[in-house]
Design a protein around this motif. Structure first.
Motif, PDB file in Angstrom:
ATOM      1  N   UNK A 161       0.825  -1.206   0.000  1.00 52.82           N
ATOM      2  CA  UNK A 161       0.000   0.000   0.000  1.00 52.82           C
ATOM      3  C   UNK A 161       0.868   1.269   0.000  1.00 52.82           C
ATOM      4  N   UNK A 162       2.053   1.207   0.601  1.00 47.51           N
ATOM      5  CA  UNK A 162       2.953   2.358   0.571  1.00 47.51           C
ATOM      6  C   UNK A 162       3.473   2.591  -0.848  1.00 47.51           C
ATOM      7  N   UNK A 163       3.866   1.512  -1.503  1.00 50.65           N
ATOM      8  CA  UNK A 163       4.331   1.616  -2.888  1.00 50.65           C
ATOM      9  C   UNK A 163       3.232   2.180  -3.785  1.00 50.65           C
ATOM     10  N   UNK A 164       2.011   1.702  -3.585  1.00 52.82           N
ATOM     11  CA  UNK A 164       0.891   2.167  -4.401  1.00 52.82           C
ATOM     12  C   UNK A 164       0.646   3.657  -4.194  1.00 52.82           C
ATOM     13  N   UNK A 165       0.696   4.111  -2.942  1.00 52.74           N
ATOM     14  CA  UNK A 165       0.478   5.536  -2.668  1.00 52.74           C
ATOM     15  C   UNK A 165       1.570   6.385  -3.312  1.00 52.74           C
ATOM     16  N   UNK A 166       2.813   5.970  -3.178  1.00 50.25           N
ATOM     17  CA  UNK A 166       3.928   6.739  -3.729  1.00 50.25           C
ATOM     18  C   UNK A 166       3.783   6.892  -5.233  1.00 50.25           C
ATOM     19  N   UNK A 167       3.481   5.800  -5.912  1.00 42.33           N
ATOM     20  CA  UNK A 167       3.353   5.855  -7.365  1.00 42.33           C
ATOM     21  C   UNK A 167       2.097   6.619  -7.798  1.00 42.33           C
ATOM     22  N   UNK A 168       0.995   6.436  -7.088  1.00 42.05           N
ATOM     23  CA  UNK A 168      -0.237   7.137  -7.462  1.00 42.05           C
ATOM     24  C   UNK A 168      -0.072   8.649  -7.343  1.00 42.05           C
ATOM     25  N   UNK A 169       0.663   9.092  -6.326  1.00 43.50           N
ATOM     26  CA  UNK A 169       0.886  10.531  -6.159  1.00 43.50           C
ATOM     27  C   UNK A 169       1.752  11.074  -7.284  1.00 43.50           C
ATOM     28  N   UNK A 170       2.788  10.322  -7.662  1.00 47.84           N
ATOM     29  CA  UNK A 170       3.610  10.745  -8.791  1.00 47.84           C
ATOM     30  C   UNK A 170       2.762  10.862 -10.060  1.00 47.84           C
ATOM     31  N   UNK A 171       1.943   9.853 -10.304  1.00 47.15           N
ATOM     32  CA  UNK A 171       1.118   9.843 -11.512  1.00 47.15           C
ATOM     33  C   UNK A 171       0.174  11.046 -11.547  1.00 47.15           C
ATOM     34  N   UNK A 172      -0.443  11.355 -10.408  1.00 45.74           N
ATOM     35  CA  UNK A 172      -1.384  12.470 -10.358  1.00 45.74           C
ATOM     36  C   UNK A 172      -0.717  13.795 -10.704  1.00 45.74           C
ATOM     37  N   UNK A 173       0.537  13.955 -10.320  1.00 48.40           N
ATOM     38  CA  UNK A 173       1.243  15.197 -10.614  1.00 48.40           C
ATOM     39  C   UNK A 173       1.775  15.244 -12.049  1.00 48.40           C
ATOM     40  N   UNK A 174       1.988  14.072 -12.653  1.00 47.27           N
ATOM     41  CA  UNK A 174       2.514  14.048 -14.015  1.00 47.27           C
ATOM     42  C   UNK A 174       1.428  14.031 -15.082  1.00 47.27           C
ATOM     43  N   UNK A 175       0.254  13.515 -14.762  1.00 49.51           N
ATOM     44  CA  UNK A 175      -0.794  13.376 -15.774  1.00 49.51           C
ATOM     45  C   UNK A 175      -1.172  14.687 -16.467  1.00 49.51           C
ATOM     46  N   UNK A 176      -1.153  15.849 -15.768  1.00 49.19           N
ATOM     47  CA  UNK A 176      -1.450  17.090 -16.492  1.00 49.19           C
ATOM     48  C   UNK A 176      -0.476  17.396 -17.627  1.00 49.19           C
ATOM     49  N   UNK A 177       0.691  16.776 -17.615  1.00 42.85           N
ATOM     50  CA  UNK A 177       1.670  16.964 -18.677  1.00 42.85           C
ATOM     51  C   UNK A 177       1.494  15.954 -19.814  1.00 42.85           C
ATOM     52  N   UNK A 178       0.497  15.089 -19.687  1.00 44.00           N
ATOM     53  CA  UNK A 178       0.262  14.046 -20.686  1.00 44.00           C
ATOM     54  C   UNK A 178       0.192  12.695 -20.004  1.00 44.00           C
ATOM     55  N   UNK A 179      -0.873  11.945 -20.273  1.00 43.95           N
ATOM     56  CA  UNK A 179      -1.065  10.685 -19.560  1.00 43.95           C
ATOM     57  C   UNK A 179      -0.049   9.612 -19.967  1.00 43.95           C
ATOM     58  N   UNK A 180       0.699   9.870 -21.036  1.00 52.14           N
ATOM     59  CA  UNK A 180       1.747   8.927 -21.419  1.00 52.14           C
ATOM     60  C   UNK A 180       3.038   9.147 -20.651  1.00 52.14           C
ATOM     61  N   UNK A 181       3.122  10.251 -19.892  1.00 50.50           N
ATOM     62  CA  UNK A 181       4.396  10.615 -19.267  1.00 50.50           C
ATOM     63  C   UNK A 181       4.732   9.730 -18.081  1.00 50.50           C
ATOM     64  N   UNK A 182       3.772   9.521 -17.162  1.00 48.74           N
ATOM     65  CA  UNK A 182       4.080   8.713 -15.978  1.00 48.74           C
ATOM     66  C   UNK A 182       4.558   7.308 -16.344  1.00 48.74           C
ATOM     67  N   UNK A 183       3.859   6.569 -17.226  1.00 44.96           N
ATOM     68  CA  UNK A 183       4.379   5.235 -17.560  1.00 44.96           C
ATOM     69  C   UNK A 183       5.798   5.271 -18.133  1.00 44.96           C
ATOM     70  N   UNK A 184       6.091   6.302 -18.913  1.00 43.34           N
ATOM     71  CA  UNK A 184       7.426   6.388 -19.517  1.00 43.34           C
ATOM     72  C   UNK A 184       8.486   6.686 -18.463  1.00 43.34           C
ATOM     73  N   UNK A 185       8.195   7.625 -17.548  1.00 42.27           N
ATOM     74  CA  UNK A 185       9.171   7.959 -16.523  1.00 42.27           C
ATOM     75  C   UNK A 185       9.297   6.863 -15.469  1.00 42.27           C
ATOM     76  N   UNK A 186       8.217   6.128 -15.238  1.00 43.09           N
ATOM     77  CA  UNK A 186       8.303   4.979 -14.328  1.00 43.09           C
ATOM     78  C   UNK A 186       9.207   3.902 -14.917  1.00 43.09           C
ATOM     79  N   UNK A 187       9.028   3.615 -16.206  1.00 39.13           N
ATOM     80  CA  UNK A 187       9.876   2.608 -16.849  1.00 39.13           C
ATOM     81  C   UNK A 187      11.331   3.054 -16.857  1.00 39.13           C
ATOM     82  N   UNK A 188      11.557   4.348 -17.047  1.00 37.66           N
ATOM     83  CA  UNK A 188      12.913   4.891 -17.042  1.00 37.66           C
ATOM     84  C   UNK A 188      13.551   4.686 -15.662  1.00 37.66           C
ATOM     85  N   UNK A 189      12.768   4.948 -14.604  1.00 34.70           N
ATOM     86  CA  UNK A 189      13.274   4.749 -13.246  1.00 34.70           C
ATOM     87  C   UNK A 189      13.581   3.280 -12.989  1.00 34.70           C
ATOM     88  N   UNK A 190      12.706   2.395 -13.447  1.00 36.68           N
ATOM     89  CA  UNK A 190      12.942   0.959 -13.245  1.00 36.68           C
ATOM     90  C   UNK A 190      14.254   0.529 -13.884  1.00 36.68           C
TER      91      UNK A 190
END
Length: 297
Positions: A161-190
């Protein structure tokens, strides 16, 4: 060729300092509000602030910043929040690395650079509370400019649940820049926060980007700002939830072994560590990311 971007540099450096001030205040607030649970009878931790200075090869001023480190607090065993703005000329090895990475021609003829950013690493007292890393930065040369940064969570005892919260918050802040951005930056981090010699990630991921330049400085600057704005709401609730959890010697041992992985990554692979040392920045500031104690089995 790009222009000097002096006003934009000033704005970026001011933003990184503002974010630093917000985070330092929030972390000292966590120390003050930890009044029950392990170590709550200790004095609340406070940041020690040291001005850092960088000198060029000829001894002239080449920038600097603030190194803010808290050690031995109620909540934070060691946390550093650094900001810096440095400039000068890149050494030949740094020039070669930058030219190869960015494909920038002409750097050998004009190796000037300017860089500003914030870098944060927090190692917690409680093994149930996750460690975390965050940075954002702007880099300029006469040939190009770009932004980079991100944040990633590094728990030694994982809670889904901690991991889910951390990622969901990142996604919420990135989605206004394009919904394709969070998946791309998450994969880059991985990919980026992976330890090849251990065949594993150093944590549960997050977001990461580098070399970000679409040609629209205003839009590009908005992205690292939102990466920075995501950090406190992504991280602070996890610490508030876990800081009072009881722990035993086995939990602490698990934490120290995991910190060994963190140290290995930062010393062997991390670009920021290498760049800071190669450009002559204060070594204590560069290496503040290392944990206060670690263990190898």
């Amino acid at each position: 060729m790009t222009n000097d971007l002096a006003p934009q540099k000033t704005r970026a450096a001011a933003w990184f300092r503002e974010l630093r001030d917000q985070i330092v205040a929030a972390f000292e607030g966590l120390e003050d509000s930890h009044t029950t649970g392990p170590l709550s009878d200790m004095a609340p931790g406070r940041f020690e602030v040291t001005e850092t200075k960088r000198k060029s090869d000829d001894g002239s001023d080449a920038g600097g910043g603030l190194m803010s480190v808290m050690r031995g607090g109620r909540v934070f065993e060691k946390v550093g929040v650094n900001v810096s703005t440095v400039y000068g000329t890149l050494a030949p090895r740094a020039q070669a690395a930058m030219a190869a990475r960015k494909g920038i021609p002409g750097m050998d003829a004009d190796p000037r650079f300017w860089a500003s950013g914030i870098s944060l690493v927090a190692h917690m007292q409680n093994p149930h509370a996750p460690a975390v890393h965050m940075n954002t930065r702007m880099f300029w040369t006469p040939q190009a400019w770009w932004f980079g940064g991100g944040s990633d969570l590094n728990p030694c005892i994982e809670y889904a649940e901690d991991t889910a919260h951390f990622h969901a918050t990142q996604k919420a802040h990135l989605d206004p820049h394009g919904t394709d951005l969070y998946p791309r930056l998450k994969a880059w981090a991985d990919e980026y926060f992976y330890i090849p010699h251990r065949n594993r990630a150093r944590g549960v991921g997050g977001i990461f980007m580098d070399d970000h330049n679409t040609g629209d400085w205003e839009a590009d600057f908005a992205l690292p700002q939102d990466i920075g704005r995501a950090f406190l709401p992504a991280f602070v609730p996890l610490i508030e939830k876990r800081r009072a959890t009881p722990w035993d010697d086995a939990d602490k041992d698990t934490q120290l072994v995991h910190r060994g992985l963190y140290a290995e990554y930062n010393l062997v692979y991390d670009r920021g560590t290498k760049f800071g040392l190669e450009t002559g920045h204060d070594a204590n500031a560069v290496l503040m990311s290392l944990p206060p104690m670690a263990k190898w089995v």
